[in-house]
Design a protein around this motif. Structure first.
Motif, PDB file in Angstrom:
ATOM      1  N   PRO A 129     -15.259  14.422 -10.064  1.00 38.38           N
ATOM      2  CA  PRO A 129     -14.348  13.296 -10.294  1.00 38.38           C
ATOM      3  C   PRO A 129     -13.171  13.648 -11.196  1.00 38.38           C
ATOM      4  N   ASN A 130     -13.414  14.409 -12.268  1.00 37.18           N
ATOM      5  CA  ASN A 130     -12.322  14.753 -13.179  1.00 37.18           C
ATOM      6  C   ASN A 130     -11.266  15.616 -12.493  1.00 37.18           C
ATOM      7  N   PHE A 131     -11.702  16.539 -11.654  1.00 35.00           N
ATOM      8  CA  PHE A 131     -10.755  17.365 -10.917  1.00 35.00           C
ATOM      9  C   PHE A 131      -9.893  16.491 -10.005  1.00 35.00           C
ATOM     10  N   LEU A 132     -10.528  15.589  -9.307  1.00 34.13           N
ATOM     11  CA  LEU A 132      -9.789  14.715  -8.397  1.00 34.13           C
ATOM     12  C   LEU A 132      -8.834  13.806  -9.154  1.00 34.13           C
ATOM     13  N   LEU A 133      -9.252  13.291 -10.297  1.00 32.35           N
ATOM     14  CA  LEU A 133      -8.372  12.413 -11.082  1.00 32.35           C
ATOM     15  C   LEU A 133      -7.221  13.204 -11.705  1.00 32.35           C
ATOM     16  N   ASP A 134      -7.463  14.437 -12.089  1.00 36.49           N
ATOM     17  CA  ASP A 134      -6.370  15.282 -12.587  1.00 36.49           C
ATOM     18  C   ASP A 134      -5.328  15.532 -11.501  1.00 36.49           C
ATOM     19  N   HIS A 135      -5.763  15.476 -10.255  1.00 35.27           N
ATOM     20  CA  HIS A 135      -4.873  15.699  -9.114  1.00 35.27           C
ATOM     21  C   HIS A 135      -4.699  14.404  -8.299  1.00 35.27           C
ATOM     22  N   ARG A 136      -4.738  13.279  -8.996  1.00 34.02           N
ATOM     23  CA  ARG A 136      -4.672  11.997  -8.288  1.00 34.02           C
ATOM     24  C   ARG A 136      -3.401  11.890  -7.439  1.00 34.02           C
ATOM     25  N   HIS A 137      -2.310  12.451  -7.883  1.00 36.57           N
ATOM     26  CA  HIS A 137      -1.056  12.397  -7.137  1.00 36.57           C
ATOM     27  C   HIS A 137      -1.172  13.090  -5.781  1.00 36.57           C
ATOM     28  N   LEU A 138      -2.140  14.006  -5.652  1.00 36.64           N
ATOM     29  CA  LEU A 138      -2.398  14.673  -4.376  1.00 36.64           C
ATOM     30  C   LEU A 138      -3.646  14.126  -3.692  1.00 36.64           C
ATOM     31  N   TRP A 139      -4.612  13.686  -4.492  1.00 34.79           N
ATOM     32  CA  TRP A 139      -5.871  13.146  -3.960  1.00 34.79           C
ATOM     33  C   TRP A 139      -5.606  11.942  -3.050  1.00 34.79           C
ATOM     34  N   ILE A 140      -4.590  11.138  -3.386  1.00 32.76           N
ATOM     35  CA  ILE A 140      -4.346   9.928  -2.593  1.00 32.76           C
ATOM     36  C   ILE A 140      -3.942  10.246  -1.150  1.00 32.76           C
ATOM     37  N   ARG A 141      -3.650  11.499  -0.839  1.00 36.10           N
ATOM     38  CA  ARG A 141      -3.313  11.874   0.538  1.00 36.10           C
ATOM     39  C   ARG A 141      -4.545  12.067   1.402  1.00 36.10           C
ATOM     40  N   THR A 142      -5.718  12.182   0.806  1.00 28.75           N
ATOM     41  CA  THR A 142      -6.872  12.715   1.521  1.00 28.75           C
ATOM     42  C   THR A 142      -7.920  11.663   1.836  1.00 28.75           C
ATOM     43  N   GLY A 143      -8.664  11.953   2.906  1.00 28.62           N
ATOM     44  CA  GLY A 143      -9.889  11.245   3.245  1.00 28.62           C
ATOM     45  C   GLY A 143      -9.859   9.751   3.088  1.00 28.62           C
ATOM     46  N   ARG A 144     -10.776   9.235   2.305  1.00 27.31           N
ATOM     47  CA  ARG A 144     -10.965   7.801   2.161  1.00 27.31           C
ATOM     48  C   ARG A 144      -9.906   7.138   1.299  1.00 27.31           C
ATOM     49  N   GLN A 145      -9.125   7.925   0.571  1.00 29.25           N
ATOM     50  CA  GLN A 145      -8.137   7.308  -0.309  1.00 29.25           C
ATOM     51  C   GLN A 145      -7.062   6.561   0.480  1.00 29.25           C
ATOM     52  N   VAL A 146      -6.651   7.090   1.613  1.00 25.84           N
ATOM     53  CA  VAL A 146      -5.628   6.420   2.416  1.00 25.84           C
ATOM     54  C   VAL A 146      -6.120   5.068   2.928  1.00 25.84           C
ATOM     55  N   PRO A 147      -7.301   4.983   3.565  1.00 28.54           N
ATOM     56  CA  PRO A 147      -7.749   3.651   3.994  1.00 28.54           C
ATOM     57  C   PRO A 147      -7.968   2.667   2.843  1.00 28.54           C
ATOM     58  N   ILE A 148      -8.428   3.153   1.680  1.00 27.46           N
ATOM     59  CA  ILE A 148      -8.602   2.242   0.543  1.00 27.46           C
ATOM     60  C   ILE A 148      -7.265   1.640   0.135  1.00 27.46           C
ATOM     61  N   LEU A 149      -6.231   2.470   0.036  1.00 27.37           N
ATOM     62  CA  LEU A 149      -4.929   1.962  -0.395  1.00 27.37           C
ATOM     63  C   LEU A 149      -4.280   1.099   0.679  1.00 27.37           C
ATOM     64  N   ARG A 150      -4.599   1.321   1.941  1.00 27.50           N
ATOM     65  CA  ARG A 150      -4.099   0.435   2.990  1.00 27.50           C
ATOM     66  C   ARG A 150      -4.820  -0.918   2.944  1.00 27.50           C
ATOM     67  N   VAL A 151      -6.107  -0.906   2.607  1.00 27.50           N
ATOM     68  CA  VAL A 151      -6.817  -2.172   2.395  1.00 27.50           C
ATOM     69  C   VAL A 151      -6.223  -2.900   1.197  1.00 27.50           C
ATOM     70  N   ARG A 152      -5.904  -2.157   0.144  1.00 31.66           N
ATOM     71  CA  ARG A 152      -5.284  -2.772  -1.040  1.00 31.66           C
ATOM     72  C   ARG A 152      -4.016  -3.523  -0.643  1.00 31.66           C
ATOM     73  N   ASP A 153      -3.184  -2.897   0.152  1.00 32.34           N
ATOM     74  CA  ASP A 153      -1.965  -3.546   0.628  1.00 32.34           C
ATOM     75  C   ASP A 153      -2.284  -4.858   1.346  1.00 32.34           C
ATOM     76  N   ALA A 154      -3.301  -4.837   2.206  1.00 31.29           N
ATOM     77  CA  ALA A 154      -3.659  -6.042   2.955  1.00 31.29           C
ATOM     78  C   ALA A 154      -4.199  -7.130   2.042  1.00 31.29           C
ATOM     79  N   VAL A 155      -4.955  -6.753   1.008  1.00 28.72           N
ATOM     80  CA  VAL A 155      -5.481  -7.741   0.063  1.00 28.72           C
ATOM     81  C   VAL A 155      -4.341  -8.435  -0.670  1.00 28.72           C
TER      82      VAL A 155
END
Length: 431
Positions: A111-137
């Motif tokens: 988790p710490n590695f991913l959070l240190d690279h959050r600016h890049l992590w948001i491009r990957t895997g489940r992060q994209v659908p989560i942020l698209r759900v956020r937009d819809a909410v």
């Protein structure tokens, strides 16, 4: 030739199309190259045979992950593929090749590695659908309030007064004067409601709470509403309608993203289908005690208690009529029992805990002055707030809904740090 987004690819099966995006992943059998492209709306697989175009095959095979590019090809139906189609690649135009390997591989990371690279992590895997759900909410919340005749307004971020208690304030030097980052826009929304009737905003809130749990952030977004001429019962009814509306709308709009997150949407819809139970704080304590929890009347609910109450009812549940000394100064006391307030917390099921807190507000000058004194709060900083009771005071109520917790519940994710693009926690201010 159409320039399309991946989420609409199925509408163009049989056509030659162009997609702008990034190379997400690739694999090769030696003779066939499988390229996954992403564009923010989805991922599509491109197929390129060495025999058809050896030069393009060799060039594409050398491209590193996250190369930005424009790819052209013909779409064909494939039931096995995400979205129901694949792209037979004909041309690739490289926009920029990364100068070094992308640091986030498609494997498990800490988790710490991913959070240190959050600016890049948001491009990957489940992060994209989560942020698209956020937009819809966010859009569903705004849609609900618009349909109900609410006026969108704002509250200041810099304030001179506390809303939820002085121990969780972030102090700010405001030109030599003490100011704070806002814990809530509530007090200002009450003033706006006296002008416009029913108001809401969705804005940031800041709590200097030294908590490291999966349900806490130091900066988060709240949907807050205040309504003139509303009592406690009407307030709860509105909250229930809001949650049901948002869940239903998001499940309908973002079913593909929720499927990617492996969220059981049938369970989610069933949880909000029927009326939410309303249980007094005293009865909730009894339920917890019967279930073996070590808790007494007057104790705050912790995460295990909220999870147990959610499990007990299997749907969102309102816990109401809290002891007055457990809640802030602005809440109205019950006429039949002044030791409790006309307030409620809405607890989500599946262990997600409190997602809404609200109350009927004190609506007389005498009661508000007395309760400020009871809480040892000076009247001077709240002079403007007291004015709301001096000039045409009416019964009114409101609530605040934590957007991150709501999104976490809808997505079925375990930690709210994934529901906001750049989480701020007690030990994290980067990136």
């Amino acid at each position: 030739m159409a320039v399309i987004t991946i989420d609409h690819a199925a509408e163009f099966v049989g056509d030659e199309v162009t997609v702008n995006g990034w190379l997400y992943n690739k694999r090769s059998s030696g003779k066939i190259l499988f390229l996954e492209f992403r564009d923010g709306t989805g991922v599509i697989q491109g197929v390129l045979a060495r025999a058809d175009n050896p030069e393009l095959f060799a060039r594409a095979d050398r491209l590193p992950r996250e190369t930005s590019l424009t790819v052209t090809g013909r779409l064909r139906a494939d039931r096995r593929a995400p979205g129901g189609c694949e792209l037979d690649v004909e041309r690739i135009e490289v926009i920029q090749e990364p100068t070094e390997p992308f640091p986030i591989e498609l494997k498990e990371h800490t988790p710490n590695f991913l959070l240190d690279h959050r600016h890049l992590w948001i491009r990957t895997g489940r992060q994209v659908p989560i942020l698209r759900v956020r937009d819809a909410v966010f859009r569903a919340v705004r849609g609900f309030f618009y349909e109900r005749g609410f006026v969108a307004t704002e509250a200041p971020i810099l304030t001179g007064t506390s809303v939820e208690g002085t121990t969780t304030l972030f102090p700010v030097d405001y030109f030599g004067e003490q100011a704070y980052l806002s814990q809530s826009g509530q007090l200002y929304l009450e003033a706006t409601a006296m002008a416009l009737g029913k108001v809401y905003w969705i804005g940031p809130a800041f709590r200097a709470e030294k908590s490291k749990t999966r349900k806490h952030l130091t900066e988060f977004w709240m949907a807050e509403a205040e309504m003139a001429f509303y009592d406690h019962g009407a307030n709860l009814a509105l909250q229930e309608d809001l949650v049901r509306y948002v869940v239903t709308a998001v499940v309908d709009e973002r079913s593909r993203e929720l499927e990617q997150l492996k969220r059981d949407t049938a369970v989610l819809v069933e949880e909000v289908r029927t009326t939410f139970p309303r249980v007094s704080y005293a009865d909730a304590i009894a339920i917890l005690q019967d279930a073996g929890h070590d808790i007494q009347y007057g104790d705050d609910f912790g995460a295990p208690h909220e999870a147990a109450l959610g499990d007990h009812f299997g749907k969102p549940v309102f816990i109401e009529r809290f002891p007055a000394n457990m809640k802030p100064f602005y809440m109205k006391r019950a006429h039949d029992d002044p030791s409790v307030v006309l307030a409620a917390d809405l607890i989500a099921p599946e262990g997600y805990g409190e997602i809404i807190g609200g109350s009927q507000r004190v609506d007389t000058l005498e009661d508000l002055e007395r309760q400020l004194a009871e809480y040892n709060l000076p009247a001077e900083p709240y002079k403007w707030y007291l004015d709301l009771r001096r000039y045409g005071a009416v019964p009114h109520a409101g609530f605040g809904m934590g957007m991150a917790r709501l999104i976490a519940w809808i997505c079925g994710v375990s930690h709210i740090r994934e529901t906001i693009p750049f989480p701020r926690q007690i030990n994290r201010l980067y990136p």
